[in-house]
Design an enzyme around this catalytic site. Sequence first.
Site, mmCIF file in Angstrom:
data_model
loop_
_atom_site.group_PDB
_atom_site.id
_atom_site.type_symbol
_atom_site.label_atom_id
_atom_site.label_comp_id
_atom_site.label_asym_id
_atom_site.label_seq_id
_atom_site.Cartn_x
_atom_site.Cartn_y
_atom_site.Cartn_z
ATOM 1 N N TYR A 58 0.821 -1.212 0.000
ATOM 2 C CA TYR A 58 0.000 0.000 0.000
ATOM 3 C C TYR A 58 0.854 1.261 0.000
ATOM 4 O O TYR A 58 0.329 2.366 -0.138
ATOM 5 C CB TYR A 58 -0.915 0.030 1.235
ATOM 6 C CG TYR A 58 -1.883 -1.126 1.354
ATOM 7 C CD1 TYR A 58 -2.136 -1.988 0.291
ATOM 8 C CD2 TYR A 58 -2.543 -1.363 2.558
ATOM 9 C CE1 TYR A 58 -3.012 -3.050 0.428
ATOM 10 C CE2 TYR A 58 -3.430 -2.421 2.699
ATOM 11 C CZ TYR A 58 -3.660 -3.268 1.629
ATOM 12 O OH TYR A 58 -4.534 -4.320 1.778
ATOM 13 N N HIS A 120 0.623 -11.733 0.724
ATOM 14 C CA HIS A 120 -0.437 -10.900 0.141
ATOM 15 C C HIS A 120 -1.213 -11.619 -0.966
ATOM 16 O O HIS A 120 -2.436 -11.539 -1.022
ATOM 17 C CB HIS A 120 0.165 -9.590 -0.381
ATOM 18 C CG HIS A 120 -0.794 -8.445 -0.381
ATOM 19 N ND1 HIS A 120 -0.394 -7.139 -0.269
ATOM 20 C CD2 HIS A 120 -2.141 -8.408 -0.475
ATOM 21 C CE1 HIS A 120 -1.458 -6.348 -0.295
ATOM 22 N NE2 HIS A 120 -2.527 -7.092 -0.420
ATOM 23 N N ILE A 242 -12.616 -5.545 7.544
ATOM 24 C CA ILE A 242 -11.711 -4.390 7.586
ATOM 25 C C ILE A 242 -12.216 -3.291 6.652
ATOM 26 O O ILE A 242 -11.566 -2.927 5.671
ATOM 27 C CB ILE A 242 -10.266 -4.802 7.226
ATOM 28 C CG1 ILE A 242 -10.243 -5.697 5.973
ATOM 29 C CG2 ILE A 242 -9.596 -5.489 8.400
ATOM 30 C CD1 ILE A 242 -8.848 -5.925 5.424
ATOM 31 N N LYS A 244 -12.870 0.187 4.950
ATOM 32 C CA LYS A 244 -12.014 1.364 4.824
ATOM 33 C C LYS A 244 -12.864 2.614 4.781
ATOM 34 O O LYS A 244 -13.874 2.657 4.069
ATOM 35 C CB LYS A 244 -11.184 1.261 3.541
ATOM 36 C CG LYS A 244 -10.450 2.556 3.174
ATOM 37 C CD LYS A 244 -10.093 2.584 1.703
ATOM 38 C CE LYS A 244 -9.707 3.993 1.273
ATOM 39 N NZ LYS A 244 -9.444 4.065 -0.166
ATOM 40 N N SER A 245 -12.487 3.626 5.530
ATOM 41 C CA SER A 245 -13.047 4.956 5.364
ATOM 42 C C SER A 245 -12.037 5.987 5.833
ATOM 43 O O SER A 245 -11.374 5.790 6.844
ATOM 44 C CB SER A 245 -14.351 5.132 6.140
ATOM 45 O OG SER A 245 -14.850 6.440 5.928
ATOM 46 N N VAL A 246 -11.955 7.083 5.104
ATOM 47 C CA VAL A 246 -11.064 8.179 5.490
ATOM 48 C C VAL A 246 -11.817 9.236 6.297
ATOM 49 O O VAL A 246 -11.223 10.197 6.770
ATOM 50 C CB VAL A 246 -10.411 8.838 4.255
ATOM 51 C CG1 VAL A 246 -9.585 7.813 3.484
ATOM 52 C CG2 VAL A 246 -11.453 9.472 3.339
ATOM 53 N N ARG A 250 -17.814 8.221 9.190
ATOM 54 C CA ARG A 250 -18.058 6.890 8.608
ATOM 55 C C ARG A 250 -17.291 5.817 9.378
ATOM 56 O O ARG A 250 -17.780 4.692 9.537
ATOM 57 C CB ARG A 250 -17.646 6.900 7.140
ATOM 58 C CG ARG A 250 -18.062 5.662 6.367
ATOM 59 C CD ARG A 250 -19.573 5.520 6.243
ATOM 60 N NE ARG A 250 -20.201 6.671 5.646
ATOM 61 C CZ ARG A 250 -20.245 6.944 4.335
ATOM 62 N NH1 ARG A 250 -19.669 6.117 3.479
ATOM 63 N NH2 ARG A 250 -20.845 8.010 3.900
ATOM 64 N N ASN A 254 -19.081 2.549 10.948
ATOM 65 C CA ASN A 254 -18.661 1.182 10.625
ATOM 66 C C ASN A 254 -18.328 0.362 11.865
ATOM 67 O O ASN A 254 -18.238 -0.871 11.785
ATOM 68 C CB ASN A 254 -17.457 1.212 9.680
ATOM 69 C CG ASN A 254 -17.815 1.686 8.285
ATOM 70 O OD1 ASN A 254 -18.992 1.747 7.915
ATOM 71 N ND2 ASN A 254 -16.800 2.029 7.494
#
Length: 289
Positions: A58, A120, A242, A244-246, A250, A254
């Site tokens: 990432y 991965h 898992i 994702k939110s920035v 939110r 979650n």
Amino acid sequence: MTNGHINPANVPDIALKDGHSIPQVGLGVLRIDDDGVTPVVESALEAGYRHIDGAAGYNNEAGVGRALAATGYNKGAARETLWVTTKLRDSQQGYDSALKAFDDSLSKLQLDYVDMYMIHWPTPFNWRSADTWKAFMKLREEGRARTLGVCNFMPADLKRLYEETGSWPAVNQIELHPTWQQREVVSYCKEHGIAVEAYSPMARGADLNAGDGTIDRIAEAHQVSPAQVILRWHIENGTIIIPKSVHASRQKENLDLFGFELTADEHAAIDALDGPTRAGHDPATFTYA
């Protein structure tokens, strides 16, 4: 709980076959740049997340590390309350290369150990998982990687890894959401005591509109969001998720999955959304270098 500690969001732990326990809800940090990920992780920790799911691929491990250091979660008692996962780049699979890559990840994360280290992608067309796994086992013996896992492994990959190393992973992280449920993979994992972790748990948002309004109707009945309905479905299935939110709001939403339950009919209606199309990549052919 997290590693035996109560976490502020009351997220339950999933017990793993190796004796460790992982918080069932974590924060994913895919597709967030290295500078941008720092405030995202900081806000998640403030919201009550105690599970961060990252990866060398990432390209933001240093940013995650800055957040952990700034909040004090990289050492001491606070560190023991947090679960941190990272993953090996496919291009660094192999025994010596994996050990070197791990040292680099640990340095960027500013940690003494990670809670889980994962392969991965299986890259069956260029299989190096057995040698890689032997390096992982060395890291576990040293206490620097406490739990060992894989991502995107299909039953044939899991079987091959076991035949060549005598070991099953504790966790298999796979693409999993209402329209791509991977029931064969999930069943195989359960047969062998492997916990299932879902990435893209909402198909990157596409499943919010699945089933001709099915998700919306359930959300309205419970006065929650469509996202919460899907995440609650995962929770009730015993799956680690898992999302994702920035956005801080939110992120909190979650986590807020434990004040309602789906009825049997609602759960079955989401089960019925399973389909033939994945949102992401095919593990038989893909590599995330």
